[in-house]
Design an enzyme around this catalytic site. Structure first.
Site, short mmCIF file in Angstrom:
data_model
loop_
_atom_site.label_atom_id
_atom_site.label_comp_id
_atom_site.label_asym_id
_atom_site.label_seq_id
_atom_site.Cartn_x
_atom_site.Cartn_y
_atom_site.Cartn_z
N CYS A 291 0.88 -1.18 0.00
CA CYS A 291 0.00 0.00 0.00
C CYS A 291 0.92 1.22 0.00
O CYS A 291 2.05 1.14 -0.46
CB CYS A 291 -0.96 -0.03 1.20
SG CYS A 291 -0.14 0.07 2.80
N THR A 292 0.47 2.31 0.55
CA THR A 292 1.30 3.52 0.55
C THR A 292 2.43 3.44 1.57
O THR A 292 3.58 3.71 1.26
CB THR A 292 0.44 4.77 0.81
OG1 THR A 292 -0.58 4.82 -0.18
CG2 THR A 292 1.27 6.04 0.74
#
Length: 138
Positions: free
Chosen positions: A95-96
């Site tokens: 993810c981020t």
């Protein structure tokens, strides 16, 4: 010594941040499911690991790991059947920052996936490490 007396707050900040870094290092050392960008690349190259990006569509479209499949975190459980074929295959989630993918990894482990890994630091660390980013859809 005079420097420390006049700048005690900088010394305290340095000591606090150093302590925090050491605690994080010790805490993550025993967890072999957290991969660095280099470790993730090696797993993809050596064992043909599947990369699943669990970010939302807009985030994924801005750039993702080449050949990463896009399955948002909120859809992991619903799309479990689609992922069954990867149950015994190495799967890297990203993810981020690594937080959402870590939660998704827990859900997949509960669903019986045996080789689930999380990209430590997510896309932020991936890009910081100079790894390639794609904007193509998979």
């Amino acid at each position: 010594m005079e420097f420390l007396q006049h700048n005690w707050y900088w010394a305290a900040l340095a000591a606090a941040s150093g302590t925090w870094l050491m605690v994080e290092l010790v805490r993550s050392r025993g967890d072999d499911t957290q991969l660095s960008p280099v470790e993730a690349t090696l797993l993809v190259n050596r064992e043909d690991a599947i990369v699943i990006d669990v970010r939302e569509q807009g985030e994924y479209a801005q750039g993702h790991i080449p050949n990463a499949r896009h399955i948002p975190a909120g859809e992991i459980e619903r799309r479990g059947k689609e992922m069954e074929k990867w149950k015994d295959h190495p799967v890297i989630l990203c993810c981020t920052t690594g937080a959402r993918s870590n939660s998704a990894a827990g859900a997949l482990r509960k669903a019986g996936f045996n080789r689930i890994y999380n990209l430590r630091g997510g896309m932020m660390e991936w890009q910081k490490a100079g790894q390639p980013v794609s904007r193509k859809r998979k």
